[in-house]
Write an enzyme that holds these catalytic residues in place. Structure first.
Site, PDB file in Angstrom:
ATOM      1  N   HIS A   1       0.825  -1.205   0.000  1.00 43.70           N
ATOM      2  CA  HIS A   1       0.000   0.000   0.000  1.00 43.70           C
ATOM      3  C   HIS A   1       0.864   1.262   0.000  1.00 43.70           C
ATOM      4  CE1 HIS A   1      -2.657   2.899   2.353  1.00 43.70           C
ATOM      5  NE2 HIS A   1      -3.319   2.688   1.232  1.00 43.70           N
ATOM      6  N   ARG A   2       0.689   2.066  -1.030  1.00 41.65           N
ATOM      7  CA  ARG A   2       1.541   3.260  -1.238  1.00 41.65           C
ATOM      8  C   ARG A   2       3.014   2.844  -1.247  1.00 41.65           C
ATOM      9  NH1 ARG A   2      -1.574   7.224   3.175  1.00 41.65           N
ATOM     10  NH2 ARG A   2      -3.648   6.381   2.763  1.00 41.65           N
TER      11      ARG A   2
ATOM     12  N   GLU B   1       0.738  -0.288  -4.660  1.00 44.45           N
ATOM     13  CA  GLU B   1      -0.384   0.594  -4.926  1.00 44.45           C
ATOM     14  C   GLU B   1       0.128   2.018  -4.906  1.00 44.45           C
ATOM     15  OE1 GLU B   1      -4.003   2.971  -3.319  1.00 44.45           O
ATOM     16  OE2 GLU B   1      -1.972   2.778  -2.525  1.00 44.45           O
TER      17      GLU B   1
ATOM     18  N   LYS C   1      -6.991   9.156  -7.512  1.00 41.81           N
ATOM     19  CA  LYS C   1      -7.381   9.714  -6.206  1.00 41.81           C
ATOM     20  C   LYS C   1      -8.181  11.005  -6.416  1.00 41.81           C
ATOM     21  CE  LYS C   1      -6.635   8.630  -2.385  1.00 41.81           C
ATOM     22  NZ  LYS C   1      -7.654   7.768  -1.750  1.00 41.81           N
TER      23      LYS C   1
ATOM     24  N   ASP D   1       0.478  -2.105   4.283  1.00 41.27           N
ATOM     25  CA  ASP D   1       1.680  -1.264   4.424  1.00 41.27           C
ATOM     26  C   ASP D   1       2.900  -2.154   4.678  1.00 41.27           C
ATOM     27  OD1 ASP D   1      -0.057   0.852   4.309  1.00 41.27           O
ATOM     28  OD2 ASP D   1       0.217   1.511   6.390  1.00 41.27           O
TER      29      ASP D   1
ATOM     30  N   ASP E   1      -1.252   6.452  -5.631  1.00 45.23           N
ATOM     31  CA  ASP E   1      -2.356   7.393  -5.842  1.00 45.23           C
ATOM     32  C   ASP E   1      -1.920   8.433  -6.864  1.00 45.23           C
ATOM     33  OD1 ASP E   1      -4.179   6.578  -3.468  1.00 45.23           O
ATOM     34  OD2 ASP E   1      -2.194   6.824  -2.562  1.00 45.23           O
TER      35      ASP E   1
ATOM     36  N   HIS F   1      -0.973  10.889  -1.988  1.00 50.54           N
ATOM     37  CA  HIS F   1      -2.256  10.458  -1.438  1.00 50.54           C
ATOM     38  C   HIS F   1      -3.178  11.627  -1.109  1.00 50.54           C
ATOM     39  CE1 HIS F   1      -5.139   9.394   1.718  1.00 50.54           C
ATOM     40  NE2 HIS F   1      -5.264   8.289   1.004  1.00 50.54           N
TER      41      HIS F   1
ATOM     42  N   GLU G   1      -4.382   3.988  -8.280  1.00 55.65           N
ATOM     43  CA  GLU G   1      -5.634   4.596  -7.820  1.00 55.65           C
ATOM     44  C   GLU G   1      -5.780   6.010  -8.359  1.00 55.65           C
ATOM     45  OE1 GLU G   1      -6.454   4.777  -3.550  1.00 55.65           O
ATOM     46  OE2 GLU G   1      -8.112   6.176  -3.938  1.00 55.65           O
TER      47      GLU G   1
HETATM   48  O1  G3P Z   1      -5.849   0.740  -2.482  1.00 53.28           O
HETATM   49  C1  G3P Z   1      -6.626   0.944  -1.362  1.00 53.28           C
HETATM   50  C2  G3P Z   1      -6.324   2.157  -0.553  1.00 53.28           C
HETATM   51  O2  G3P Z   1      -5.274   2.867  -1.115  1.00 53.28           O
HETATM   52  C3  G3P Z   1      -7.478   3.023  -0.357  1.00 53.28           C
HETATM   53  O3  G3P Z   1      -7.321   3.963   0.649  1.00 53.28           O
HETATM   54  O4  G3P Z   1      -6.977   6.220   1.463  1.00 53.28           O
HETATM   55  O5  G3P Z   1      -5.056   4.702   1.266  1.00 53.28           O
HETATM   56  O6  G3P Z   1      -6.061   5.673  -0.765  1.00 53.28           O
HETATM   57  P1  G3P Z   1      -6.291   5.191   0.636  1.00 53.28           P
HETATM   58 CA    CA Z   2      -4.669   4.677  -2.356  1.00 57.70          CA
END
Ligand code: G3P
Ligand code: CA
Length: 369
Positions: free
Chosen positions: A44-45, A71, A148, A275, A73, A86, A146
């Site tokens: 994640h990120r 992942e 965003k 994460d 954004d 993000h 993503e």
């Molecule tokens: O990929 C899922 C997750 O990134 C969604 O939440 O807020 O971290 O972008 P957020």
């Molecule tokens: Ca995200």
């Protein structure tokens, strides 16, 4: 680096027959044929527990920890450039301030995106989308992209599609690159622009109906997306089964606590957005089961190689239980040498070598964290 889609995790207490209660989709059927589970791991990120989120350092960390995907954004600057961040302002994750949509690309590129996380990351920059595509396109890691807050950036779907086309990343390529958003209209728009790309709908509490992911939602989402990626707290086993009945794949977010991993795998999820990609790195004992699984699948592992490799992993596991970091690392390095010898002597196939070697590296990285 190991192929990016496969991971095996042993859960000794996990023996379930969904078929008694639910018709199996191909996704869940393949996962429960024995006690080895395939779960896709998405950093994640990036590997954001260990490096500043949404930076090259974090994406490299996800690669190092053998994640299947990272992942990120995507948002758009005042002058129409795509950048990775993000929040909709630069305040939290850089030394600057202001909204992304009010700042130029050059202004954002001046910022330090690393120091807020740890001084050792000082000077880390906000990456552009281009830069990320260039750097990881040919790497053995997928990207979960993503969009965003796309409502703030009219035309962002087309821009993202153009960048992917320019990099020849617009074919599904075994779902190596996926575009998702909480904004389902934006996902539909993207799907219409580039139907060859797999897409995903993110579902938070704001998108769910009274905490429920309804069949109506699933039906509609399945007409334009392959993935539904919900907040982990919206899932239970029944919901995961219903998701699979609509032929959707589900990768819940965001796992920051190791306890959630087993819980979600028990529900039958297909992947985990975390994460901490290291939560899903198999330990030495699990690697022994992986060897058996590879043999079952017909991969070449000679009898002596099997014996020597497993014996080596038994001693590594002993040191894992003792939490003896130095010994684990030392013996895993020995395991890598053993793999090399066996590859040279043609006692293991190149595929086995590469899978086990990558797992060994990831395990070493985990103990170095
Ligand atoms: O990929 C899922 C997750 O990134 C969604 O939440 O807020 O971290 O972008 P957020
Ligand atoms: Ca995200």
């Amino acid at each position: 680096m190991r192929k990016f889609l496969s991971r095996f995790l042993v859960l000794s207490v996990f023996v379930v027959s969904f078929s008694i209660f639910f018709p199996l989709t191909s996704v869940s059927a393949s996962k429960n044929s024995n006690n080895l589970i395939e779960t896709t791991v998405i950093g994640h990120r990036g590997g954001s527990a260990h490096a500043p989120e949404n930076t090259i350092a974090a994406f490299d960390k996800a690669v190092e920890l053998n994640a299947d995907y990272f992942e990120l954004d995507v948002q758009m600057t005042k002058d129409g450039e795509l950048i990775i961040m993000h929040d909709t302002t630069v305040d939290r994750t850089t030394d600057g301030s202001g909204k992304i949509k009010d700042l130029t690309f050059e202004e954002i590129k001046q910022l330090d995106a690393g120091s807020w996380f740890d001084p050792s990351f000082a000077g880390e920059k906000v990456p552009s989308f281009e830069e990320v595509l260039d750097r990881y396109r040919d790497e053995d890691i997928g990207i979960l992209i993503e969009l965003k807050d796309p409502e703030l950036y009219p035309g962002i779907e087309q821009k993202v599609a153009d960048a992917l086309i320019e990099h020849n990343m617009d074919e599904s390529n075994n779902d190596k690159w996926i575009v998702q958003s909480f904004n389902w209209e934006s996902v539909q728009k993207f799907h219409e622009i580039l139907p060859s790309m797999p897409t995903g709908a993110l579902v938070g509490h704001g998108e769910a109906e009274d905490g429920e992911i309804t069949n109506e939602m699933l039906e509609s989402i399945s007409s334009y997306a392959k993935y539904i990626n919900p907040n982990k707290s919206l899932l239970d086993k029944n919901t995961v089964d219903r998701i699979h009945q609509y032929n959707l794949t589900t990768w819940p977010y965001t796992i920051k606590d190791e306890e959630w991993v087993d819980r979600l795998i028990d529900m039958g999820v297909d992947g985990i957005i975390t994460d901490n990609p290291e939560f899903l790195i198999p330990n030495a004992k699990q690697m022994k089961s992986l060897i058996d699984k590879l043999i079952k699948e017909g991969e070449l592992i000679g009898e002596k190689a099997k014996h020597d490799l497993k014996l080596h992993l038994t001693s590594v596991h002993h040191y894992e239980k003792e939490e003896n970091t130095d010994k684990v690392i030392k013996h895993m390095n020995g395991f890598k040498s053993l793999l090399e010898q066996n590859k040279e002597n043609k006692q293991i196939s190149d595929k086995v070598y590469s899978i086990l070697y990558d797992h060994a590296n990831a395990l070493i990285q985990k103990w170095k964290l």
